[in-house]
Design an enzyme around this catalytic site. Structure first.
Site, PDB file in Angstrom:
ATOM      1  N   LYS A  60       0.799  -1.233   0.000  1.00 50.30           N
ATOM      2  CA  LYS A  60       0.000   0.000   0.000  1.00 50.30           C
ATOM      3  C   LYS A  60       0.831   1.282   0.000  1.00 50.30           C
ATOM      4  O   LYS A  60       0.359   2.316  -0.452  1.00 50.30           O
ATOM      5  CB  LYS A  60      -0.943   0.011   1.209  1.00 50.30           C
ATOM      6  CG  LYS A  60      -2.029  -1.047   1.126  1.00 50.30           C
ATOM      7  CD  LYS A  60      -2.981  -0.965   2.309  1.00 50.30           C
ATOM      8  CE  LYS A  60      -3.975  -2.114   2.259  1.00 50.30           C
ATOM      9  NZ  LYS A  60      -5.062  -1.940   3.240  1.00 50.30           N
ATOM     10  N   ASP A  96      -9.725   2.681   2.545  1.00 52.52           N
ATOM     11  CA  ASP A  96      -9.709   2.002   3.857  1.00 52.52           C
ATOM     12  C   ASP A  96     -10.269   2.902   4.959  1.00 52.52           C
ATOM     13  O   ASP A  96     -11.037   2.463   5.810  1.00 52.52           O
ATOM     14  CB  ASP A  96      -8.278   1.604   4.232  1.00 52.52           C
ATOM     15  CG  ASP A  96      -7.779   0.409   3.438  1.00 52.52           C
ATOM     16  OD1 ASP A  96      -8.611  -0.426   3.038  1.00 52.52           O
ATOM     17  OD2 ASP A  96      -6.556   0.310   3.229  1.00 52.52           O
TER      18      ASP A  96
END
Ligand code: ATR
Length: 263
Positions: A60, A96
């Site tokens: 990420k 997220d």
């Protein structure tokens, strides 16, 4: 989706169920990509014309410099979990944080809430960002207090400290982002630290009812499993790509079916 190791990801099941329900002619595949192949994988995805690419652990952060653009929110969080192809450009986003915030907002509002986030890793960054964005008063607690201080400073959280300070801090919302409880019957905090009336969310979803959540329930607190964080971040991925609202219940049911752990 790019991740490593492959593990038991529920994302393909959730996205495919959503495509079916919405009549979207697409496939969603998970690829086990080790860190040293990430650059190749992004180049390959470009060449193949992938429309939406999910980025999971451990990529990420490393993926940011490989993209043509990264939106402001993902840049502030320092992590991209979603890439959308816009024309020939690959643009990075982060869903997220929104998954975490929206999961909590199904239960209560966050403005002015006293929130404690356990953990100071990548997952904590998104959650802390989201809670601050919604106007909560945020304290970060971590086993290694220095990491909590650094995260709190970087994102502008109100307080930070070590995990054992939980007993002396009052909170309305508690979010666990540590890995404690993952496939084990442990909790990051003692049950006695949880007051009735609090809302406790666990980012861990294997098992779905973690020790932390069972303790919280026994103390009279409300509980939220990590499933909804995942479903809602996936729903936002779909919305970024297609502009369409995702069928949340269909995706949640697909999550349950794909899970080796019962709800
Ligand atoms: P992620 O990106 O998923 O957040 P990470 O960066 O490895 O993963 O962070 C894991 C988090 O779980 C950290 O906050 C870690 O605490 P430390 O910073 O002290 O390492 C926390 N963690 C992992 N195992 C733990 C344990 N046994 N007890 C308490 N905290 C733990």
């Amino acid at each position: 989706m790019l991740l490593h190791p492959a593990g038991h990801t529920r994302s393909p099941a959730m996205h495919r169920a959503a495509y079916d329900a919405l009549g979207i002619d697409a496939v969603y595949l998970a690829f086990d990509v080790p860190p040293e192949r990430l650059e190749d994988a992004i180049r390959g995805a470009r060449a193949l014309g992938a429309r939406q690419i999910s980025v999971s652990l451990p990529h990420k952060e490393a993926v940011l410099p490989l993209l043509d653009a990264v939106d402001e929110t993902a840049r502030r969080i320092g992590a991209v979990n979603t890439i959308v192809r816009t024309g020939e450009r690959l643009v990075g986003h982060n869903t997220d944080w929104l998954g975490a915030v929206q999961a909590i907002e199904r239960e209560r509002s966050l403005g002015g809430a006293r929130a404690v986030v356990l953990g100071a890793g990548g997952a904590a960054r998104g959650v802390v960002f989201g809670l601050l964005e919604r106007g909560a008063h945020v304290t970060v607690l971590n086993r290694t207090a220095d990491r909590a201080h650094a995260l709190a400073r970087a994102l502008g959280a109100h307080g930070s400290g070590s995990l054992d300070e939980i007993g002396s801090i009052g909170f309305d919302v508690l979010v666990n982002t540590t890995s404690v409880g993952l496939r084990s019957d442990e909790s990051p905090v003692p049950a006695a630290a949880i007051a009735a009336g609090a809302l406790v969310m666990d980012a861990v979803y294997e098992p779905q009812r973690t020790r932390l959540l069972r303790d919280a329930q026994a103390r009279g607190a409300r509980t939220l499993g990590g499933k909804w964080m995942l479903v809602l971040q996936a729903a936002e991925q779909l919305r970024l790509w297609t502009g369409r609202e995702a069928p949340l219940d269909v995706m949640a049911a697909a999550f349950d079916r794909a899970s080796p752990y019962p709800p």
